[in-house]
Design a protein around this motif. Structure first.
Motif, PDB file in Angstrom:
ATOM      1  N   LEU A  40       1.878  -1.333 -11.655  1.00  0.00           N
ATOM      2  CA  LEU A  40       3.187  -1.249 -12.022  1.00  0.00           C
ATOM      3  C   LEU A  40       3.708  -1.516 -10.752  1.00  0.00           C
ATOM      4  N   PHE A  41       3.436  -0.471  -9.636  1.00  0.00           N
ATOM      5  CA  PHE A  41       4.474   0.403  -8.409  1.00  0.00           C
ATOM      6  C   PHE A  41       4.166  -1.420  -7.759  1.00  0.00           C
ATOM      7  N   GLY A  42       2.742  -1.497  -7.441  1.00  0.00           N
ATOM      8  CA  GLY A  42       2.086  -2.808  -6.674  1.00  0.00           C
ATOM      9  C   GLY A  42       2.469  -3.776  -6.288  1.00  0.00           C
ATOM     10  N   ALA A  43       2.727  -4.175  -8.291  1.00  0.00           N
ATOM     11  CA  ALA A  43       3.891  -4.953  -8.764  1.00  0.00           C
ATOM     12  C   ALA A  43       5.530  -5.467  -8.390  1.00  0.00           C
ATOM     13  N   LEU A  44       5.829  -4.126  -8.133  1.00  0.00           N
ATOM     14  CA  LEU A  44       7.046  -4.372  -8.321  1.00  0.00           C
ATOM     15  C   LEU A  44       7.653  -4.279  -6.179  1.00  0.00           C
ATOM     16  N   ALA A  45       6.262  -3.597  -5.862  1.00  0.00           N
ATOM     17  CA  ALA A  45       6.752  -3.567  -4.187  1.00  0.00           C
ATOM     18  C   ALA A  45       6.457  -5.019  -4.133  1.00  0.00           C
ATOM     19  N   GLY A  46       5.438  -5.786  -5.192  1.00  0.00           N
ATOM     20  CA  GLY A  46       5.389  -6.818  -4.307  1.00  0.00           C
ATOM     21  C   GLY A  46       6.455  -7.949  -4.650  1.00  0.00           C
ATOM     22  N   VAL A  47       7.161  -7.605  -5.489  1.00  0.00           N
ATOM     23  CA  VAL A  47       8.767  -8.238  -6.046  1.00  0.00           C
ATOM     24  C   VAL A  47       9.490  -8.031  -5.387  1.00  0.00           C
ATOM     25  N   ALA A  48       9.555  -6.646  -5.037  1.00  0.00           N
ATOM     26  CA  ALA A  48      11.303  -6.087  -3.843  1.00  0.00           C
ATOM     27  C   ALA A  48      10.311  -7.216  -1.962  1.00  0.00           C
TER      28      ALA A  48
ATOM     29  N   LEU B 122      -3.011  -3.378  -4.744  1.00  0.00           N
ATOM     30  CA  LEU B 122      -2.731  -4.099  -4.000  1.00  0.00           C
ATOM     31  C   LEU B 122      -2.937  -6.300  -4.571  1.00  0.00           C
ATOM     32  N   VAL B 123      -3.840  -6.111  -5.543  1.00  0.00           N
ATOM     33  CA  VAL B 123      -4.024  -7.237  -5.446  1.00  0.00           C
ATOM     34  C   VAL B 123      -2.784  -8.377  -6.519  1.00  0.00           C
TER      35      VAL B 123
ATOM     36  N   ILE C  14       0.701  -1.617  -0.173  1.00  0.00           N
ATOM     37  CA  ILE C  14       0.051  -0.211  -0.210  1.00  0.00           C
ATOM     38  C   ILE C  14       1.161   1.403  -0.214  1.00  0.00           C
ATOM     39  N   LEU C  15       1.941   1.888   0.637  1.00  0.00           N
ATOM     40  CA  LEU C  15       2.358   2.519   0.810  1.00  0.00           C
ATOM     41  C   LEU C  15       2.749   2.998  -0.266  1.00  0.00           C
ATOM     42  N   LEU C  16       3.532   1.739  -0.822  1.00  0.00           N
ATOM     43  CA  LEU C  16       5.179   2.161  -1.729  1.00  0.00           C
ATOM     44  C   LEU C  16       4.056   1.520  -3.027  1.00  0.00           C
ATOM     45  N   SER C  17       3.441   1.024  -3.550  1.00  0.00           N
ATOM     46  CA  SER C  17       2.416   1.357  -4.466  1.00  0.00           C
ATOM     47  C   SER C  17       2.097   2.489  -4.784  1.00  0.00           C
ATOM     48  N   GLY C  18       1.686   3.297  -3.741  1.00  0.00           N
ATOM     49  CA  GLY C  18       0.998   4.387  -3.554  1.00  0.00           C
ATOM     50  C   GLY C  18       1.688   6.129  -3.775  1.00  0.00           C
ATOM     51  N   ALA C  19       3.045   5.571  -3.085  1.00  0.00           N
ATOM     52  CA  ALA C  19       4.072   6.696  -2.830  1.00  0.00           C
ATOM     53  C   ALA C  19       4.568   6.596  -4.636  1.00  0.00           C
ATOM     54  N   GLY C  20       4.427   5.364  -5.372  1.00  0.00           N
ATOM     55  CA  GLY C  20       4.892   5.636  -6.617  1.00  0.00           C
ATOM     56  C   GLY C  20       3.738   5.964  -7.594  1.00  0.00           C
ATOM     57  N   VAL C  21       2.320   6.140  -6.978  1.00  0.00           N
ATOM     58  CA  VAL C  21       1.322   7.174  -7.630  1.00  0.00           C
ATOM     59  C   VAL C  21       1.034   8.389  -7.818  1.00  0.00           C
ATOM     60  N   TRP C  22       1.692   8.448  -6.524  1.00  0.00           N
ATOM     61  CA  TRP C  22       1.823   9.642  -6.045  1.00  0.00           C
ATOM     62  C   TRP C  22       2.920  10.495  -6.661  1.00  0.00           C
ATOM     63  N   LEU C  23       3.512  10.258  -7.314  1.00  0.00           N
ATOM     64  CA  LEU C  23       5.392  10.692  -7.404  1.00  0.00           C
ATOM     65  C   LEU C  23       5.055  10.417  -9.042  1.00  0.00           C
ATOM     66  N   THR C  24       4.600   9.680  -9.710  1.00  0.00           N
ATOM     67  CA  THR C  24       4.005   9.485 -11.043  1.00  0.00           C
ATOM     68  C   THR C  24       2.737   9.536 -12.091  1.00  0.00           C
ATOM     69  N   GLY C  25       2.169  10.088 -11.071  1.00  0.00           N
ATOM     70  CA  GLY C  25       0.504   9.585 -11.393  1.00  0.00           C
ATOM     71  C   GLY C  25       0.580  11.027 -12.636  1.00  0.00           C
TER      72      GLY C  25
END
Length: 200
Positions: free
Chosen positions: A179-187, A128-129, A105-116
């Protein structure tokens, strides 16, 4: 002498009551999503406006709120099915449900906030999915746990088509969240899997 820590999902299988307790947080999260959508429908609060507004400092709280907000019940139902399946699988196959949920939630949300896109509002639990799916696909191999790796292969087989969602091919869909949700999940899978493999 302390007991040896289990090294695999099979060895660490909990008692029957523990299975239910592990899944309860997933059910609670989904229930909160439904409650917020019903509230949005029946009241004039217009909750969707509290989603992520890229680069708006006064909307940073949207990073946490956005997974619980949806564009109608069709959007919510689609995410509910995936969250229940993937969330339950994550809860039952690892002890990292909370770490992965909060981290994604935090990592993907931050990615969206920065790049959306400017002047856009991003809502929904799709990030999250994607985070859950990516974590499950990678974790078993990083931790070298056979049962978790097999679960990961099932996720890849069942949800492999999600990969297209990380591309900007459909208007009105927050591909950045995917994208950022998937990257966060992998990390998180690599970090937590390697830690579990080392027995830490």
């Amino acid at each position: 002498m302390s007991p040896t820590r289990p090294t695999s999902w099979t060895a660490a299988r909990p008692a029957p009551r523990a299975w239910w307790r592990r899944v309860v947080p997933v059910l609670v999260m989904v229930a909160l999503m439904w409650a917020s959508e019903i509230l949005d429908l029946l009241t004039p609060f217009s909750l969707d406006r509290y989603g992520i507004r890229p680069r708006h400092l006064d909307h940073l709280a949207g990073i946490v709120a956005s997974p619980f907000l949806h564009h109608g019940f069709g959007h919510l139902i689609a995410n509910t099915t995936a969250l229940l399946i993937l969330g339950a699988l994550l809860a039952l196959s690892t002890r990292h449900l909370w770490a992965v949920t909060i981290g994604v939630i935090l990592l993907s949300g931050a990615g969206v906030w920065l790049t959306g896109a400017s002047n856009s509002v991003h809502i929904g639990a799709s990030g999250l999915v994607y985070g859950y799916a990516a974590f499950l696909a990678v974790y078993g191999f990083a931790a070298r746990r056979l049962a978790s790796a097999l679960a990961g292969l099932l996720v890849i087989a069942g949800y492999g088509s999600l990969l297209w969602g990380v591309l900007p091919v459909q208007a009105g869909v927050s591909w950045q969240g995917h994208l950022f949700g998937a990257l966060a999940g992998v990390a998180l899978a690599l970090k937590l899997g390697r830690r579990d493999r080392a027995g830490l």
